[in-house]
Motif scaffolding. Sequence first.
Motif, PDB file in Angstrom:
ATOM      1  N   PRO A  53      75.370  35.217  65.395  1.00 18.64           N
ATOM      2  CA  PRO A  53      74.018  35.673  65.895  1.00 18.64           C
ATOM      3  C   PRO A  53      74.282  36.848  66.749  1.00 18.64           C
ATOM      4  CG  PRO A  53      75.134  33.691  67.074  1.00 18.64           C
ATOM      5  CD  PRO A  53      76.211  34.064  65.999  1.00 18.64           C
ATOM      6  N   VAL A  54      73.488  37.697  66.561  1.00 16.09           N
ATOM      7  CA  VAL A  54      73.675  39.038  67.223  1.00 16.09           C
ATOM      8  C   VAL A  54      72.619  38.794  68.581  1.00 16.09           C
ATOM      9  CG1 VAL A  54      72.887  41.506  67.009  1.00 16.09           C
ATOM     10  CG2 VAL A  54      73.886  40.291  64.897  1.00 16.09           C
ATOM     11  N   ASP A  55      73.096  39.421  69.586  1.00 12.84           N
ATOM     12  CA  ASP A  55      72.447  39.281  70.853  1.00 12.84           C
ATOM     13  C   ASP A  55      71.160  39.897  70.802  1.00 12.84           C
ATOM     14  OD1 ASP A  55      72.261  42.258  72.438  1.00 12.84           O
ATOM     15  OD2 ASP A  55      74.186  42.021  71.344  1.00 12.84           O
ATOM     16  N   GLN A  56      69.978  39.530  71.456  1.00 14.45           N
ATOM     17  CA  GLN A  56      68.476  40.025  71.375  1.00 14.45           C
ATOM     18  C   GLN A  56      68.383  41.276  71.726  1.00 14.45           C
ATOM     19  OE1 GLN A  56      66.879  36.720  73.559  1.00 14.45           O
ATOM     20  NE2 GLN A  56      66.245  38.056  75.201  1.00 14.45           N
ATOM     21  N   GLN A  57      69.171  41.814  72.780  1.00 20.17           N
ATOM     22  CA  GLN A  57      68.887  42.995  73.209  1.00 20.17           C
ATOM     23  C   GLN A  57      69.213  44.260  71.986  1.00 20.17           C
ATOM     24  OE1 GLN A  57      71.579  45.498  75.004  1.00 20.17           O
ATOM     25  NE2 GLN A  57      69.964  47.120  75.150  1.00 20.17           N
ATOM     26  N   THR A  58      70.430  43.926  71.524  1.00 17.41           N
ATOM     27  CA  THR A  58      70.917  44.787  70.438  1.00 17.41           C
ATOM     28  C   THR A  58      69.794  45.031  69.149  1.00 17.41           C
ATOM     29  OG1 THR A  58      73.367  44.339  70.886  1.00 17.41           O
ATOM     30  CG2 THR A  58      72.710  45.366  68.703  1.00 17.41           C
ATOM     31  N   LEU A  59      69.495  43.669  69.080  1.00 20.88           N
ATOM     32  CA  LEU A  59      68.424  43.623  67.668  1.00 20.88           C
ATOM     33  C   LEU A  59      67.106  44.430  68.302  1.00 20.88           C
ATOM     34  CD1 LEU A  59      68.687  40.129  66.480  1.00 20.88           C
ATOM     35  CD2 LEU A  59      69.673  42.336  65.457  1.00 20.88           C
ATOM     36  N   GLU A  60      66.846  44.440  69.439  1.00 19.20           N
ATOM     37  CA  GLU A  60      65.661  44.947  70.058  1.00 19.20           C
ATOM     38  C   GLU A  60      65.855  46.620  69.976  1.00 19.20           C
ATOM     39  OE1 GLU A  60      62.101  45.669  72.277  1.00 19.20           O
ATOM     40  OE2 GLU A  60      62.566  44.414  71.001  1.00 19.20           O
ATOM     41  N   ALA A  61      66.935  46.903  70.175  1.00 20.32           N
ATOM     42  CA  ALA A  61      67.256  48.496  70.135  1.00 20.32           C
ATOM     43  C   ALA A  61      67.358  48.882  68.369  1.00 20.32           C
ATOM     44  CB  ALA A  61      68.707  48.863  70.759  1.00 20.32           C
ATOM     45  N   ARG A  62      67.651  48.028  67.736  1.00 24.10           N
ATOM     46  CA  ARG A  62      67.367  48.438  66.407  1.00 24.10           C
ATOM     47  C   ARG A  62      65.997  48.509  65.835  1.00 24.10           C
ATOM     48  NH1 ARG A  62      71.650  47.105  62.336  1.00 24.10           N
ATOM     49  NH2 ARG A  62      69.815  45.820  61.231  1.00 24.10           N
ATOM     50  N   THR A  68      65.697  43.458  62.250  1.00 13.89           N
ATOM     51  CA  THR A  68      66.200  43.089  60.863  1.00 13.89           C
ATOM     52  C   THR A  68      65.212  43.027  59.947  1.00 13.89           C
ATOM     53  OG1 THR A  68      65.888  40.706  61.358  1.00 13.89           O
ATOM     54  CG2 THR A  68      67.884  41.746  62.194  1.00 13.89           C
ATOM     55  N   GLN A  69      65.652  43.031  58.706  1.00 15.12           N
ATOM     56  CA  GLN A  69      64.781  42.965  57.606  1.00 15.12           C
ATOM     57  C   GLN A  69      63.991  41.783  57.608  1.00 15.12           C
ATOM     58  OE1 GLN A  69      66.580  43.948  53.828  1.00 15.12           O
ATOM     59  NE2 GLN A  69      64.998  42.863  52.761  1.00 15.12           N
TER      60      GLN A  69
END
Length: 466
Positions: free
Chosen positions: A309-318, A253-254
């Motif tokens: 809250p966005v799950d941490q694995q989806t944010l990792e993929a981003r 994320t930004q």
Amino acid sequence: MRYRHSLHGHGFEFDGLVEVLARATPLRSGDVLAGCAARSDTERMAARMVLADLPLSVFLEEQVVPAESDDVTRLILDTHDKEAFAPVSGLTVGAFREWLLDAAARRDTALLTAVAPGLTPEMVAAVSKIMRNQDLIAVAAATEVVTGFRTTMGLRGRLSTRLQPNHPTDDPAAVAASILDGLLLGSGDALIGINPASDNPGTVADLLRLLDDVRLCYEIPTQSCVLTHVTTTIDLIEAGLPVDLPFQSIGGTQGANEGFGVTLAMLAEADEAARSLGRGTVGDEVMYFETGQGSALSADAHLGTGGRPVDQQTLEARAYGVARAFRPFLVNTVVGFIGPEYLYDGKQIVRAGLEDHFCGKLLGVPMGVDVCYTNHAEADSDDMDTLLTLLGVAGCTYVMAVPGADDVMLGYQSTSFHDALYARQVLGKRPAPEFEEWLATVGLLDADGSVRDIDPAATVLKELAR
């Protein structure tokens, strides 16, 4: 939009794509901490069924993190390749899983390579959530991402290492001793990379000179990096220091990137500056990025659409979506480094490592993994042996090579020079071709291609040093 599903007589409702993705994720402590994990195994399965029926096109229409407030989302959307997406554009997430497994069974590497620019991080995160570990391994093993600088990374049948000679006081003699130790055991073909204890530009400059002197002394086909902040590296490039690869930790994320003190514009500036030096010999990819599940949450930068809250694995993929935009030479997830607050035990670390590797490679990123854990996690070296072996089967580009597997500066447990030799031996893997040729030329390989015993190898390097 609300999504509903009934399972075993219970009705479940999910408030938008963000919640579906989070509830469908395999259990991990970070999502529990964030308050977005499934509240039961039944709810998790219901969310996966909803996810499996969603068209991939939904991920282009419903944003996980709003584009108007997040430059990572804008980057993902702006760089999406509609032509590459076309072959899978009519599929659901579940059908996409079958498409991937079919391509993997046929070893259709070209097909998997061609589709990568058409996939968004959210798409690959979604499909990973409905895959077993063996599915993640099978697809990743059939996927090939090749990059080059002085060595060629990602070729099938190869397993490379980042030689990591960290020292708690950045002592040059101790760093040099660790480098020679690693070279004697065949490590360092992906990178010789130091995490400095100090971000002082003078210290970083001294370490850069040391790394370049060692490389030139032994005529080693490899690349070096001091893992300082990207702005420090830009300044050192302008000052004429021998920089091969700029480094930066990045997030999905930004806000996460702001927590690292970096912007997309800074990354672009570093990339352009390093490429202008023309120091590569077999390729011109120059950026080195590190990531890790939980980084956005730890920076309180993990909220998505609707403040959920966005799950941490989806944010990792981003984060891999950010990396992909800069054509990096190397990327790795430091999978268990942040601690048990985010990945509690060996089971969660193993699963996260396989997910990260799968998602990165599927997006077209040259993916390595720091197979590691902190001393207060419910994990041990047996868990790391398991993950290292599974990643070797999955075609991981590279792993870390730390003296004794114990990083005395960062204070965590990783993989050692000997661990890398084990993985190469049992899986029939070899170093990068340019580095392997160098090992043979200087007499560090036996006739069967294995690294020589330490005594004769040490003699060889002492003679070279003279």
